[in-house]
Motif scaffolding. Structure first.
Motif, PDB file in Angstrom:
ATOM      1  N   SER A  65       0.985  -1.037   0.418  1.00 10.32           N
ATOM      2  CA  SER A  65      -0.202   0.386  -0.174  1.00 10.32           C
ATOM      3  C   SER A  65       0.421   1.466  -0.055  1.00 10.32           C
ATOM      4  O   SER A  65       1.972   1.204  -0.308  1.00 10.32           O
ATOM      5  N   GLY A  73      -4.428   5.144   0.433  1.00 11.17           N
ATOM      6  CA  GLY A  73      -4.181   4.180   1.097  1.00 11.17           C
ATOM      7  C   GLY A  73      -3.413   5.389   2.443  1.00 11.17           C
ATOM      8  O   GLY A  73      -2.488   6.205   1.943  1.00 11.17           O
ATOM      9  N   TRP A  81      -6.179   1.648   8.370  1.00 10.15           N
ATOM     10  CA  TRP A  81      -6.240   1.760   6.960  1.00 10.15           C
ATOM     11  C   TRP A  81      -7.767   1.947   6.019  1.00 10.15           C
ATOM     12  O   TRP A  81      -8.384   1.282   6.451  1.00 10.15           O
ATOM     13  N   ILE A  86      -6.619   0.588  -0.126  1.00  9.23           N
ATOM     14  CA  ILE A  86      -7.002  -0.138   1.093  1.00  9.23           C
ATOM     15  C   ILE A  86      -8.389  -1.416   1.053  1.00  9.23           C
ATOM     16  O   ILE A  86      -8.226  -2.430   1.333  1.00  9.23           O
ATOM     17  N   ARG A  90      -9.014  -5.483   0.975  1.00  7.41           N
ATOM     18  CA  ARG A  90      -9.989  -6.016   1.376  1.00  7.41           C
ATOM     19  C   ARG A  90     -11.136  -6.969   1.066  1.00  7.41           C
ATOM     20  O   ARG A  90     -11.704  -7.878   1.189  1.00  7.41           O
ATOM     21  N   PHE A 105      -1.484  -4.685   5.671  1.00  8.36           N
ATOM     22  CA  PHE A 105      -0.452  -3.741   4.441  1.00  8.36           C
ATOM     23  C   PHE A 105       0.404  -3.684   5.018  1.00  8.36           C
ATOM     24  O   PHE A 105       1.115  -3.030   5.931  1.00  8.36           O
TER      25      PHE A 105
END
Length: 365
Positions: A65, A73, A81, A86, A90, A105
């Motif tokens: 990231s 990010g 985060w 991000i 996820r 991350f």
């Protein structure tokens, strides 16, 4: 008729022996082929799993990231985060594990991001990274899907009276090393016959501080980043982003070459979020849609028809998991970059194709 000597073999008997030998050879060949086929069948799942298998065994996804780009990010005040990239990671974790929290991350400065990916330190790079031919080929990387269309711009002080990029002739420009920014500057200024001087820094933080302190006349990077950088200035309202865009910066998550299954999973995670937005499926209604959906397109997205998840090496409800935990693309955009955020970046090219933008999800079928 002259009898054959005892030491000789009559032609009929020789033919029988040759036939038996041929049959034995054929049988042995068939057995060998069957054995090879079985071995290949046993080995195929391990190869097909590839990086996906490693991630499942490890129990979490390693996502490269940004160390801090607002909207894409950055850790919040609680160290959580947040950002478009991000949320993409996820979404990947949701598709694989049904758990958006199973991701770690790894913040990476621009010069280190590709090395971290190539070495296997991370599984996927989701860090506002531009897709270029050189990166796609010489760096042996794959860019599965464009999740944000951007372009390079300039941040300047309002009191300088600079309304357009042409006003930066002979200006000193701050930028970050290890990005496409410097080449874009060289191309644009040479094409327009303008002079300039570059002051380059290793990180975005250093670049922003140098610009804010007056070391340069302008700060140049991707426009989406400039909106966030402006908020970090001592007096944010004293700065403005010029209207011109001097380059194409298609951002994409990045994976290593050589694992088609993993590339497909990364690409279709983004496409599923686009297809969900287009179909009107979001976090708030995904459960109801799953119970009541009659449309074949919606049923396929939610894993109620077909075996499209299995084709990726995932469960058939992989897209449903993404939507339930993270949301569709429009929800993710609004949450991180939209009108209700400090950045307030218009969708523009990142709107769906049927709403005047370029974002287009291939059909799940």
């Amino acid at each position: 008729m002259t009898p054959y000597p005892d030491t000789a073999t009559p032609p009929a008997r020789a033919g029988q022996r040759a036939g038996r030998a041929a049959c034995l050879f054929a049988a042995s060949f068939i057995v060998a082929c069957l054995l090879a086929t079985c071995l290949l069948a046993l080995a195929a799942p391990a190869r097909a799993e590839g990086l996906l298998g490693e991630i499942k065994a490890r129990g979490y996804l390693n996502c490269g990231s940004s160390p801090g780009v607002a909207g894409f990010g950055v850790p919040d005040a609680k160290g959580e985060w947040r950002g478009l990239d991000i949320d993409f990671c996820r979404a990947l974790a949701s598709a694989i594990f049904d758990d958006p929290g199973k991701v770690r991350f790894v913040p990476l400065a621009a010069p280190a991001r590709f090395t971290a990916l190539q070495s296997g330190e991370i599984d996927v790079l989701a860090r506002n990274t531009t897709w270029t031919l050189a990166r796609d080929t010489s760096a042996k990387l794959n860019f599965p899907a464009i999740n944000f269309y951007d372009g390079q711009g300039f941040l300047v002080r309002k009191d300088r009276g600079i309304a357009h990029v042409e006003g930066l002739d002979r200006a000193t420009i701050c930028l970050q090393q290890g990005t496409t920014t410097e080449l874009n500057l060289a191309d644009w200024f040479r094409t327009h016959g303008l002079a300039y001087k570059v002051v380059a820094f290793a990180t975005a933080e250093e670049t922003g501080r140098a610009y804010d302190s007056g070391r340069c006349d302008a700060y140049s990077t991707d426009k989406s980043s400039l909106y966030g950088e402006r908020l970090k200035m001592a007096e944010p309202d004293a700065h403005t982003v010029l209207p011109e865009t001097i380059s194409k910066e298609p951002f994409s998550p990045v994976v290593r070459q050589g694992d088609d299954q993993w590339r497909d999973i990364v690409a279709w995670t983004h496409y599923a979020m686009l297809d969900a937005e287009e179909a009107g499926i979001g976090q708030g209604n995904v459960e109801a849609m799953r119970r009541e959906a009659l449309s074949p397109d919606i049923r396929r997205i939610l894993g109620l028809e077909g075996k499209y998840g299995e084709a990726l090496g995932l469960t058939n409800d992989w897209a449903y998991r993404i939507i339930r935990h993270v949301g569709n693309y429009g929800e993710v955009y609004a949450r991180n970059l939209g009108a209700d955020t400090p950045l307030k970046i218009p969708r523009g090219l990142n709107a769906l194709w049927n709403q005047g933008g370029l974002q287009y999800g291939p059909p799940i079928r």
